[in-house]
Design a protein around this motif. Structure first.
Motif, PDB file in Angstrom:
ATOM      1  N   ALA A  84       0.925  -1.140   0.008  1.00  0.00           N
ATOM      2  CA  ALA A  84      -0.139   0.055  -0.092  1.00  0.00           C
ATOM      3  C   ALA A  84       0.927   1.192   0.025  1.00  0.00           C
ATOM      4  O   ALA A  84       0.607   2.457  -0.733  1.00  0.00           O
ATOM      5  N   ARG A  85       1.776   1.186   0.721  1.00  0.00           N
ATOM      6  CA  ARG A  85       3.010   2.333   0.831  1.00  0.00           C
ATOM      7  C   ARG A  85       3.534   2.616  -0.564  1.00  0.00           C
ATOM      8  O   ARG A  85       3.668   3.673  -0.924  1.00  0.00           O
ATOM      9  N   TRP A  86       4.022   1.478  -1.170  1.00  0.00           N
ATOM     10  CA  TRP A  86       4.526   1.599  -2.536  1.00  0.00           C
ATOM     11  C   TRP A  86       3.397   2.047  -3.680  1.00  0.00           C
ATOM     12  O   TRP A  86       3.766   3.133  -4.420  1.00  0.00           O
ATOM     13  N   LEU A  87       2.376   1.803  -3.638  1.00  0.00           N
ATOM     14  CA  LEU A  87       1.332   2.159  -4.431  1.00  0.00           C
ATOM     15  C   LEU A  87       0.887   3.575  -4.230  1.00  0.00           C
ATOM     16  O   LEU A  87       0.534   4.107  -5.193  1.00  0.00           O
ATOM     17  N   ALA A  88       1.264   4.088  -3.193  1.00  0.00           N
ATOM     18  CA  ALA A  88       0.682   5.458  -2.697  1.00  0.00           C
ATOM     19  C   ALA A  88       1.715   6.519  -3.286  1.00  0.00           C
ATOM     20  O   ALA A  88       1.428   7.839  -3.662  1.00  0.00           O
ATOM     21  N   GLU A  89       2.844   5.876  -3.806  1.00  0.00           N
ATOM     22  CA  GLU A  89       3.952   6.893  -4.740  1.00  0.00           C
ATOM     23  C   GLU A  89       3.799   6.617  -6.018  1.00  0.00           C
ATOM     24  O   GLU A  89       3.642   5.822  -6.593  1.00  0.00           O
ATOM     25  N   PRO A  90       3.874   8.047  -6.560  1.00  0.00           N
ATOM     26  CA  PRO A  90       3.894   8.118  -8.031  1.00  0.00           C
ATOM     27  C   PRO A  90       4.919   7.182  -8.755  1.00  0.00           C
ATOM     28  O   PRO A  90       6.165   7.189  -8.195  1.00  0.00           O
ATOM     29  N   GLY A  91       4.686   6.268  -9.677  1.00  0.00           N
ATOM     30  CA  GLY A  91       5.442   5.746 -10.347  1.00  0.00           C
ATOM     31  C   GLY A  91       6.326   6.397 -11.450  1.00  0.00           C
ATOM     32  O   GLY A  91       6.016   7.439 -11.871  1.00  0.00           O
ATOM     33  N   ALA A  92       7.528   5.775 -11.621  1.00  0.00           N
ATOM     34  CA  ALA A  92       8.173   6.362 -13.198  1.00  0.00           C
ATOM     35  C   ALA A  92       7.783   6.123 -14.318  1.00  0.00           C
ATOM     36  O   ALA A  92       6.674   5.053 -14.301  1.00  0.00           O
ATOM     37  N   GLY A  93       8.025   6.833 -15.251  1.00  0.00           N
ATOM     38  CA  GLY A  93       7.283   6.632 -16.617  1.00  0.00           C
ATOM     39  C   GLY A  93       7.946   5.327 -17.307  1.00  0.00           C
ATOM     40  O   GLY A  93       8.856   4.731 -16.758  1.00  0.00           O
ATOM     41  N   PRO A  94       7.430   5.379 -18.661  1.00  0.00           N
ATOM     42  CA  PRO A  94       7.737   3.961 -19.323  1.00  0.00           C
ATOM     43  C   PRO A  94       9.293   3.713 -19.716  1.00  0.00           C
ATOM     44  O   PRO A  94       9.928   5.017 -20.262  1.00  0.00           O
ATOM     45  N   VAL A  95       9.779   2.670 -19.877  1.00  0.00           N
ATOM     46  CA  VAL A  95      11.138   2.632 -20.523  1.00  0.00           C
ATOM     47  C   VAL A  95      10.775   1.449 -21.501  1.00  0.00           C
ATOM     48  O   VAL A  95      10.354   0.276 -21.247  1.00  0.00           O
TER      49      VAL A  95
END
Length: 212
Positions: A84-95
């Motif tokens: 849940a903590r990880w999902l709350a952080e914006p992810g990086a863009g596509p590679v």
């Protein structure tokens, strides 16, 4: 704890949050769903669940199918908290990892027929992907699908993969027309100035400018 976890770790935790799986089932589910967004997970699927158990984020339950031993992995309360903590952080863009496009990028060192072959390969991939998208959508609309409770999220990623396939199909159509007018040696081909000027003329916000 977060330093010990990779994106693959979180991908496996995400699957375990859906339901318990064996490593074989995890591998099949990854091929079914995550290969489009995180293909690297597949290579570590047989070691990652054990690592998550060692970190207290998953637990292993031994069982058997007939005489064959079988281990099923499930997520722990701590695992859900970390996920849940990880999902709350914006992810990086596509590679983007795209071999056929890489070959198009070096077109001047190939023949025009070679370039066309790679454009055709991209078009074929898009057609296969869209056939898969349609079949998957029909599975849910006509039969309910394996995870109907997840359908809201599945529809978001399904639309993404459909739009991606459509975009590549449109690009392949345009690229095929452009390259079809090239001479045999791509190194002597003229650029499509109309397209280049259209890209250069697009209006962008300051946040979209490189280096901002």
């Amino acid at each position: 704890m977060s330093r010990e976890l990779t994106t693959t770790s979180y991908a496996v935790l995400g699957l375990l949050a859906i339901k318990p799986w064996t490593t074989y089932e995890l591998a099949k589910q990854m091929d079914r769903s995550l290969k489009h967004y995180w293909p690297r997970a597949a290579s570590r699927i047989y070691e990652e669940p054990k690592r998550l158990v060692a970190l207290g984020l998953a637990e292993a339950t031994a069982g058997s199918v007939g005489k064959r031993p079988r281990t099923t992995y499930s997520i722990t309360a701590q695992g859900r908290e970390i996920l849940a903590r990880w999902l709350a952080e914006p992810g990086a863009g596509p590679v983007v990892e795209f071999e056929a496009m890489l070959k198009v990028f070096f077109a001047e060192h190939a023949t025009t027929d070679d370039v066309m072959a790679n454009i055709d390969a991209i078009r074929s991939w898009a057609a296969r992907q869209n056939a898969e998208n349609v079949a998957f959508a029909r599975l849910y609309t006509e039969q309910g699908g394996p995870f109907p409770e997840r359908l809201a999220a599945i529809t978001l990623t399904g639309r993404f993969m459909t739009d991606l396939a459509d975009m590549l199909e449109r690009w392949a159509q345009w690229a095929g027309e452009v390259v079809g007018a090239w001479p045999d040696d791509p190194a002597t081909a003229q650029p499509d100035w109309e397209t280049l000027r259209a890209i250069a003329g697009r209006r962008v916000t300051p946040a979209e400018l490189p280096g901002e």
